[in-house]
Motif scaffolding. Structure first.
Motif, PDB file in Angstrom:
ATOM      1  N   PHE A 193     -48.197 -79.118  10.913  1.00 19.74           N
ATOM      2  CA  PHE A 193     -46.747 -79.158  11.122  1.00 19.74           C
ATOM      3  C   PHE A 193     -46.470 -78.728  12.559  1.00 19.74           C
ATOM      4  O   PHE A 193     -46.652 -77.568  12.916  1.00 19.74           O
ATOM      5  CB  PHE A 193     -46.052 -78.255  10.116  1.00 19.74           C
ATOM      6  N   ASP A 194     -46.049 -79.668  13.379  1.00 17.77           N
ATOM      7  CA  ASP A 194     -45.871 -79.447  14.812  1.00 17.77           C
ATOM      8  C   ASP A 194     -44.438 -78.981  15.072  1.00 17.77           C
ATOM      9  O   ASP A 194     -43.485 -79.758  14.969  1.00 17.77           O
ATOM     10  CB  ASP A 194     -46.170 -80.739  15.562  1.00 17.77           C
ATOM     11  N   GLU A 195     -44.295 -77.719  15.446  1.00 21.70           N
ATOM     12  CA  GLU A 195     -42.986 -77.119  15.697  1.00 21.70           C
ATOM     13  C   GLU A 195     -42.772 -76.851  17.189  1.00 21.70           C
ATOM     14  O   GLU A 195     -42.210 -75.819  17.580  1.00 21.70           O
ATOM     15  CB  GLU A 195     -42.833 -75.816  14.909  1.00 21.70           C
ATOM     16  N   ALA A 196     -43.172 -77.792  18.035  1.00 21.00           N
ATOM     17  CA  ALA A 196     -43.034 -77.604  19.483  1.00 21.00           C
ATOM     18  C   ALA A 196     -41.592 -77.364  19.905  1.00 21.00           C
ATOM     19  O   ALA A 196     -41.336 -76.693  20.911  1.00 21.00           O
ATOM     20  CB  ALA A 196     -43.604 -78.823  20.215  1.00 21.00           C
ATOM     21  N   TYR A 197     -40.641 -77.901  19.136  1.00 17.34           N
ATOM     22  CA  TYR A 197     -39.220 -77.782  19.493  1.00 17.34           C
ATOM     23  C   TYR A 197     -38.469 -76.861  18.539  1.00 17.34           C
ATOM     24  O   TYR A 197     -37.241 -76.922  18.439  1.00 17.34           O
ATOM     25  CB  TYR A 197     -38.586 -79.179  19.531  1.00 17.34           C
ATOM     26  N   LEU A 198     -39.185 -75.997  17.860  1.00 16.27           N
ATOM     27  CA  LEU A 198     -38.599 -75.100  16.861  1.00 16.27           C
ATOM     28  C   LEU A 198     -37.411 -74.316  17.410  1.00 16.27           C
ATOM     29  O   LEU A 198     -36.373 -74.182  16.749  1.00 16.27           O
ATOM     30  CB  LEU A 198     -39.672 -74.127  16.374  1.00 16.27           C
ATOM     31  N   GLU A 199     -37.549 -73.787  18.617  1.00 14.69           N
ATOM     32  CA  GLU A 199     -36.530 -72.880  19.152  1.00 14.69           C
ATOM     33  C   GLU A 199     -35.175 -73.555  19.329  1.00 14.69           C
ATOM     34  O   GLU A 199     -34.139 -72.882  19.379  1.00 14.69           O
ATOM     35  CB  GLU A 199     -36.994 -72.291  20.484  1.00 14.69           C
TER      36      GLU A 199
END
Length: 369
Positions: A193-199
């Motif tokens: 689960f790629d959360e590179a843009y989570l913020e």
């Protein structure tokens, strides 16, 4: 060179669709760049503490860095509520995508992802000899749960990998959708689960994906990065949170042991401490993406709903031609090269001036069309 020297899986890969470096742009086009909006970089830059930390660390660069990145892993464990031995640090999260594929994939394995997607989710799997099923987003840009479930039912995947919020499209999966997808995923499938843009997620769209994954039967890996909201794209540092220490330990064998340099680690530790700067960056992105999406929509362009620091929009023609015309006006965006989205392009939220230059350039092109 003998063409047989190259593995066929590598020879068949497309070139990664990277943004254009500023020095290369100036050399090729002979003009200054007014708006570099092709790589999802943070226009606010890093927090002041990052520069100070790099300067302080620079005197020690004759020594090798800690191969285990222990100090940063401890910081991240405290910040994420995990243990340091579950965390692995990479030269950007791209480094960890390659490492996890090298760790778990066998030739002929099946990988499921979405479309459009971050290119390395596909390319890294293909390079390992796997075959990839790409499931297109629904027409309304909701996540294609039915299609993903059908793909996994037809052939159980070794890996399910996708980003949310999505790169390059921008939508985020909901907690209900995420739960339904996990329920239908085979128990032995590794969920990346790629959360590179989570913020950048709006508060109403946030949920604890790690808790949902930890409650299920699947092995899992969450990917995050310091390149986007923390403004550290140039130093290359990302991290993964693994379901178990053994997965992180095995992945360490599949990556360069000194892949994350000492300056990058110092920068990441400083960035993690400055929550005020992070909030500033996220606020600027939210304001800017709403501004860009509104003006593009008013100009007649179709935009995907975004929870990120960019807007994905349909240029109405060949996106590479559209982007090239903008380059001659000093504006860089990224045309998408993935079928069937080759009329779409991605524009990063920049400074207010950069956003204005982009919109003015687009308007000038429409007037001349």
């Amino acid at each position: 060179m003998n063409p047989d020297l190259i593995r066929p899986e590598i020879a068949a890969l497309p070139t990664y669709n990277a943004g254009l470096a500023l020095d290369r742009f100036r050399a090729h086009y002979g003009i200054d760049c007014l708006a570099k909006l092709d790589s999802n970089e943070n226009p606010a830059g890093p927090c002041p503490g990052v520069v100070e930390a790099i300067r302080a660390e620079a005197a020690g660069i004759a020594r090798y860095p800690d191969a285990g990145n222990g100090a940063l892993r401890e910081d991240l464990a405290a910040a994420t509520g995990t243990t340091a031995d579950q965390i692995i640090i990479g030269n950007g999260s791209e480094d960890l995508i390659g490492a996890v594929f090298r760790t778990v994939l066998r030739p002929g394995d099946h990988v499921v992802t979405i479309c459009p997607s971050f290119g390395l989710h596909e390319f890294g799997a293909l390079a390992s000899g796997a075959h990839v099923t790409k499931v297109p987003f629904n027409a309304d840009w909701t996540f294609p749960l039915d299609g993903m479930i059908r793909a996994m039912t037809a052939e159980a995947p070794r890996v399910l990998i996708f980003s949310s919020p999505s790169n390059p499209a921008g939508p985020a999966i909901s907690e209900t959708e995420f739960g339904a997808l996990l329920k239908a995923t085979p128990a032995d499938t590794l969920v990346v689960f790629d959360e590179a843009y989570l913020e950048y997620l709006e508060p109403a769209a946030r949920f604890d994906a790690m808790a949902r994954l930890a409650a299920g039967p699947h092995p899992w890996l969450i990917l995050r990065t310091f390149s986007k909201a923390y403004g550290l794209a140039g130093v290359r540092v990302g991290y993964g949170i693994a379901c178990a220490p053994d997965l992180a330990a095995q992945m360490m064998k599949a990556r360069n042991p000194f892949g994350v340099n000492a300056l990058a680690v110092a920068a990441a530790r400083a960035a993690l401490r400055d929550t005020d700067h992070l909030a500033l960056s996220v606020g600027l992105a939210a304001e800017g993406r709403a501004h860009l999406a509104r003006h593009l929509s008013e100009a007649g362009f179709v935009c995907a709903p975004s929870q990120t620091n960019f807007v994905f929009f349909d240029t109405g023609g060949v996106a590479t031609d559209f982007a090239e015309a903008l380059r001659h006006r000093g504006v860089l965006i990224k045309p998408w090269l993935e079928d069937p989205f080759t009329s779409w392009a991605r524009v990063t939220v920049g400074t207010p001036d950069e956003n204005r230059y982009f919109l003015e350039a687009v308007e000038a092109m429409r007037v001349l069309a």
